[in-house]
Scaffold this motif. Structure first.
Motif, PDB file in Angstrom:
ATOM      1  N   THR A 165      -2.797   1.712  -4.856  1.00 14.68           N
ATOM      2  CA  THR A 165      -3.687   2.312  -3.992  1.00 14.68           C
ATOM      3  C   THR A 165      -3.765   1.619  -2.738  1.00 14.68           C
ATOM      4  N   LEU A 166      -3.722   0.303  -2.715  1.00  8.17           N
ATOM      5  CA  LEU A 166      -3.660  -0.460  -1.456  1.00  8.17           C
ATOM      6  C   LEU A 166      -2.638  -0.164  -0.612  1.00  8.17           C
ATOM      7  N   VAL A 167      -1.451  -0.023  -1.141  1.00  9.96           N
ATOM      8  CA  VAL A 167      -0.165   0.382  -0.365  1.00  9.96           C
ATOM      9  C   VAL A 167      -0.254   1.696   0.165  1.00  9.96           C
ATOM     10  N   LEU A 168      -0.933   2.863  -0.499  1.00 15.60           N
ATOM     11  CA  LEU A 168      -1.034   3.985  -0.123  1.00 15.60           C
ATOM     12  C   LEU A 168      -1.964   4.125   0.970  1.00 15.60           C
ATOM     13  N   LEU A 169      -3.282   3.569   0.848  1.00 17.02           N
ATOM     14  CA  LEU A 169      -4.443   3.541   2.021  1.00 17.02           C
ATOM     15  C   LEU A 169      -3.903   2.933   3.403  1.00 17.02           C
ATOM     16  N   VAL A 170      -2.942   1.718   3.136  1.00 18.40           N
ATOM     17  CA  VAL A 170      -2.332   1.033   4.158  1.00 18.40           C
ATOM     18  C   VAL A 170      -1.190   2.116   4.768  1.00 18.40           C
TER      19      VAL A 170
END
Length: 80
Positions: A59-64
């Motif tokens: 989730t973090l990687v996709l939002l960044v």
């Protein structure tokens, strides 16, 4: 809750970019944000700790990635 709000803000920014500067490059940040929504939803529904950690990182990687791609899309679309 924060990931949902961040993703929603990125989708809103990308949709506003599509309306203001129509260009197919806006599809990438929208797709990343939607995939981030899905990963965040799966994180909340999983029962295993290891899966929750991996989905949280995803989730973090996709939002960044959505934020970075929105910046690139803004640069590309606003100059054409």
């Amino acid at each position: 809750m924060g990931a949902w709000l961040l993703g929603l803000a990125l989708v809103a920014l990308s949709v506003a970019g599509v309306v203001r500067w129509p260009h197919p490059v806006w599809a990438a940040p929208i797709a990343c944000a939607v995939l981030g929504f899905h990963a965040n939803h799966r994180t909340r529904r999983t029962g295993r700790r290891g899966a929750a950690v991996l989905l949280g990182v995803l989730t973090l990687v996709l939002l960044v990635g959505a934020g970075a791609l929105a910046e690139v899309a803004f640069g590309v679309a606003s100059t054409t």
